[in-house]
Motif scaffolding. Structure first.
Motif, PDB file in Angstrom:
ATOM      1  N   ARG A   1     114.784  24.277  -4.957  1.00 28.49           N
ATOM      2  CA  ARG A   1     114.345  25.060  -6.120  1.00 28.49           C
ATOM      3  C   ARG A   1     114.249  24.157  -7.351  1.00 28.49           C
ATOM      4  N   HIS A   2     115.250  23.308  -7.520  1.00 28.02           N
ATOM      5  CA  HIS A   2     115.279  22.387  -8.662  1.00 28.02           C
ATOM      6  C   HIS A   2     114.070  21.448  -8.627  1.00 28.02           C
ATOM      7  N   ALA A   3     113.818  20.839  -7.481  1.00 27.10           N
ATOM      8  CA  ALA A   3     112.725  19.867  -7.353  1.00 27.10           C
ATOM      9  C   ALA A   3     111.360  20.524  -7.556  1.00 27.10           C
ATOM     10  N   ILE A   4     111.147  21.671  -6.932  1.00 27.10           N
ATOM     11  CA  ILE A   4     109.857  22.361  -7.069  1.00 27.10           C
ATOM     12  C   ILE A   4     109.664  22.827  -8.509  1.00 27.10           C
ATOM     13  N   GLY A   5     110.695  23.398  -9.092  1.00 25.93           N
ATOM     14  CA  GLY A   5     110.619  23.837 -10.494  1.00 25.93           C
ATOM     15  C   GLY A   5     110.307  22.682 -11.420  1.00 25.93           C
ATOM     16  N   PHE A   6     110.965  21.547 -11.198  1.00 26.36           N
ATOM     17  CA  PHE A   6     110.741  20.372 -12.031  1.00 26.36           C
ATOM     18  C   PHE A   6     109.281  19.947 -11.970  1.00 26.36           C
ATOM     19  N   GLU A   7     108.736  19.846 -10.774  1.00 30.42           N
ATOM     20  CA  GLU A   7     107.358  19.382 -10.609  1.00 30.42           C
ATOM     21  C   GLU A   7     106.344  20.379 -11.165  1.00 30.42           C
ATOM     22  N   VAL A   8     106.525  21.656 -10.881  1.00 28.90           N
ATOM     23  CA  VAL A   8     105.554  22.668 -11.327  1.00 28.90           C
ATOM     24  C   VAL A   8     105.565  22.802 -12.847  1.00 28.90           C
ATOM     25  N   ILE A   9     106.745  22.958 -13.433  1.00 34.58           N
ATOM     26  CA  ILE A   9     106.836  23.107 -14.890  1.00 34.58           C
ATOM     27  C   ILE A   9     106.382  21.810 -15.573  1.00 34.58           C
ATOM     28  N   GLY A  10     106.775  20.683 -15.013  1.00 34.43           N
ATOM     29  CA  GLY A  10     106.356  19.402 -15.575  1.00 34.43           C
ATOM     30  C   GLY A  10     104.842  19.255 -15.593  1.00 34.43           C
ATOM     31  N   LEU A  11     104.202  19.632 -14.506  1.00 31.64           N
ATOM     32  CA  LEU A  11     102.742  19.536 -14.437  1.00 31.64           C
ATOM     33  C   LEU A  11     102.078  20.512 -15.409  1.00 31.64           C
ATOM     34  N   LEU A  12     102.635  21.720 -15.521  1.00 30.95           N
ATOM     35  CA  LEU A  12     102.080  22.703 -16.455  1.00 30.95           C
ATOM     36  C   LEU A  12     102.227  22.250 -17.911  1.00 30.95           C
TER      37      LEU A  12
ATOM     38  N   ALA B   1      98.726  15.969 -22.141  1.00 30.57           N
ATOM     39  CA  ALA B   1      98.034  14.704 -21.890  1.00 30.57           C
ATOM     40  C   ALA B   1      96.547  14.830 -22.206  1.00 30.57           C
ATOM     41  N   SER B   2      95.968  15.983 -21.938  1.00 26.76           N
ATOM     42  CA  SER B   2      94.559  16.214 -22.236  1.00 26.76           C
ATOM     43  C   SER B   2      94.305  16.077 -23.737  1.00 26.76           C
ATOM     44  N   VAL B   3      95.193  16.652 -24.541  1.00 29.46           N
ATOM     45  CA  VAL B   3      95.050  16.577 -25.996  1.00 29.46           C
ATOM     46  C   VAL B   3      95.340  15.161 -26.497  1.00 29.46           C
ATOM     47  N   VAL B   4      96.445  14.572 -26.042  1.00 27.48           N
ATOM     48  CA  VAL B   4      96.873  13.258 -26.539  1.00 27.48           C
ATOM     49  C   VAL B   4      95.895  12.155 -26.142  1.00 27.48           C
ATOM     50  N   PHE B   5      95.460  12.161 -24.874  1.00 27.00           N
ATOM     51  CA  PHE B   5      94.618  11.075 -24.384  1.00 27.00           C
ATOM     52  C   PHE B   5      93.118  11.371 -24.467  1.00 27.00           C
ATOM     53  N   GLY B   6      92.756  12.634 -24.748  1.00 32.64           N
ATOM     54  CA  GLY B   6      91.354  12.974 -24.937  1.00 32.64           C
ATOM     55  C   GLY B   6      90.548  13.141 -23.658  1.00 32.64           C
ATOM     56  N   TYR B   7      91.199  13.480 -22.561  1.00 29.12           N
ATOM     57  CA  TYR B   7      90.487  13.717 -21.304  1.00 29.12           C
ATOM     58  C   TYR B   7      90.475  15.207 -21.006  1.00 29.12           C
ATOM     59  N   GLU B   8      89.610  15.602 -20.102  1.00 27.34           N
ATOM     60  CA  GLU B   8      89.516  17.008 -19.711  1.00 27.34           C
ATOM     61  C   GLU B   8      90.811  17.465 -19.040  1.00 27.34           C
ATOM     62  N   LEU B   9      91.129  18.744 -19.200  1.00 22.33           N
ATOM     63  CA  LEU B   9      92.348  19.314 -18.623  1.00 22.33           C
ATOM     64  C   LEU B   9      92.385  19.122 -17.105  1.00 22.33           C
TER      65      LEU B   9
ATOM     66  N   GLY C   1      95.233  17.293 -15.006  1.00 24.62           N
ATOM     67  CA  GLY C   1      95.918  18.118 -14.000  1.00 24.62           C
ATOM     68  C   GLY C   1      95.862  17.471 -12.626  1.00 24.62           C
ATOM     69  N   LEU C   2      94.690  16.991 -12.246  1.00 22.62           N
ATOM     70  CA  LEU C   2      94.540  16.323 -10.950  1.00 22.62           C
ATOM     71  C   LEU C   2      95.353  15.037 -10.913  1.00 22.62           C
ATOM     72  N   LEU C   3      95.275  14.261 -11.986  1.00 18.33           N
ATOM     73  CA  LEU C   3      96.036  13.020 -12.068  1.00 18.33           C
ATOM     74  C   LEU C   3      97.536  13.301 -11.959  1.00 18.33           C
ATOM     75  N   GLY C   4      98.010  14.300 -12.666  1.00 17.00           N
ATOM     76  CA  GLY C   4      99.425  14.664 -12.618  1.00 17.00           C
ATOM     77  C   GLY C   4      99.856  15.155 -11.244  1.00 17.00           C
ATOM     78  N   ALA C   5      99.035  15.981 -10.611  1.00 15.74           N
ATOM     79  CA  ALA C   5      99.366  16.511  -9.291  1.00 15.74           C
ATOM     80  C   ALA C   5      99.420  15.397  -8.246  1.00 15.74           C
ATOM     81  N   VAL C   6      98.431  14.516  -8.266  1.00 16.51           N
ATOM     82  CA  VAL C   6      98.403  13.402  -7.313  1.00 16.51           C
ATOM     83  C   VAL C   6      99.582  12.468  -7.565  1.00 16.51           C
ATOM     84  N   ALA C   7      99.848  12.175  -8.835  1.00 15.25           N
ATOM     85  CA  ALA C   7     100.975  11.307  -9.184  1.00 15.25           C
ATOM     86  C   ALA C   7     102.293  11.910  -8.717  1.00 15.25           C
ATOM     87  N   SER C   8     102.436  13.206  -8.860  1.00 17.69           N
ATOM     88  CA  SER C   8     103.655  13.892  -8.437  1.00 17.69           C
ATOM     89  C   SER C   8     103.859  13.771  -6.923  1.00 17.69           C
ATOM     90  N   LEU C   9     102.789  13.966  -6.178  1.00 18.61           N
ATOM     91  CA  LEU C   9     102.883  13.853  -4.717  1.00 18.61           C
ATOM     92  C   LEU C   9     103.184  12.413  -4.290  1.00 18.61           C
TER      93      LEU C   9
END
Length: 150
Positions: free
Chosen positions: A9-20, A26-34, A38-46
């Motif tokens: 539960r801890h690990a899944i919660g960490f990854e899901v909330i972190g990605l959300l 990151a989209s706002v700070v770095f100027g890329y599309e959401l 999101g894809l970059l974060g999801a792939v990086a997480s896996l």
């Protein structure tokens, strides 16, 4: 000690909330599309989760082979963390640079910023997690194990 279900539960919660939290920020700070962040974060997480498993297995086997034990000194823990992050960099930097069509230096700067975000996020997440899902006290554990035996 936390049980397996709680750790999952801890690990899944960490990854899901972190990605959300990561993707829109990151989209706002770095100027890329959401969707790009999101894809970059999801792939990086896996990749990080898989690397974590493989790396720790390799590191423990190497420790056993070279030292005959698994106790880690402060120096070994620091070495462990640094080598883990370097391993991720080897995979992430070229991948991020290619996907976002940026230089390796820009990808490194982005990685440093993301690492800073996740350090702060991990501190807050773990603190709140311990408040919402407190670790059972040692006394309660002893009472429960004693009741189970009795």
């Amino acid at each position: 000690m936390r049980n397996t279900r709680d750790r999952i539960r801890h690990a899944i919660g960490f990854e899901v909330i972190g990605l959300l939290a990561f993707a829109p920020l990151a989209s706002v700070v770095f100027g890329y599309e959401l969707h790009q962040m999101g894809l970059l974060g999801a792939v990086a997480s896996l990749i990080a989760a898989g690397w974590n498993y493989v790396y720790n297995l390799i590191f423990d086997k190497a420790m056993l082979r070279f030292t005959g034990q698994l106790r880690k000194s402060v120096f070994v823990r620091v070495l462990h963390a640094v080598l883990f992050e370097l391993g991720l960099l080897v995979v992430f930097l070229p991948s991020v640079a290619w996907y976002l069509d940026i230089s390796l230096v820009d990808a490194l700067i982005m990685d440093i910023a993301v690492a800073g975000f996740y350090m702060v996020y991990a501190l807050i997440y773990n603190w709140l997690y311990d408040i919402v899902f407190p670790v059972p006290s040692l006394k309660a554990d002893k009472r429960e194990s004693g009741a189970a035996l009795g």
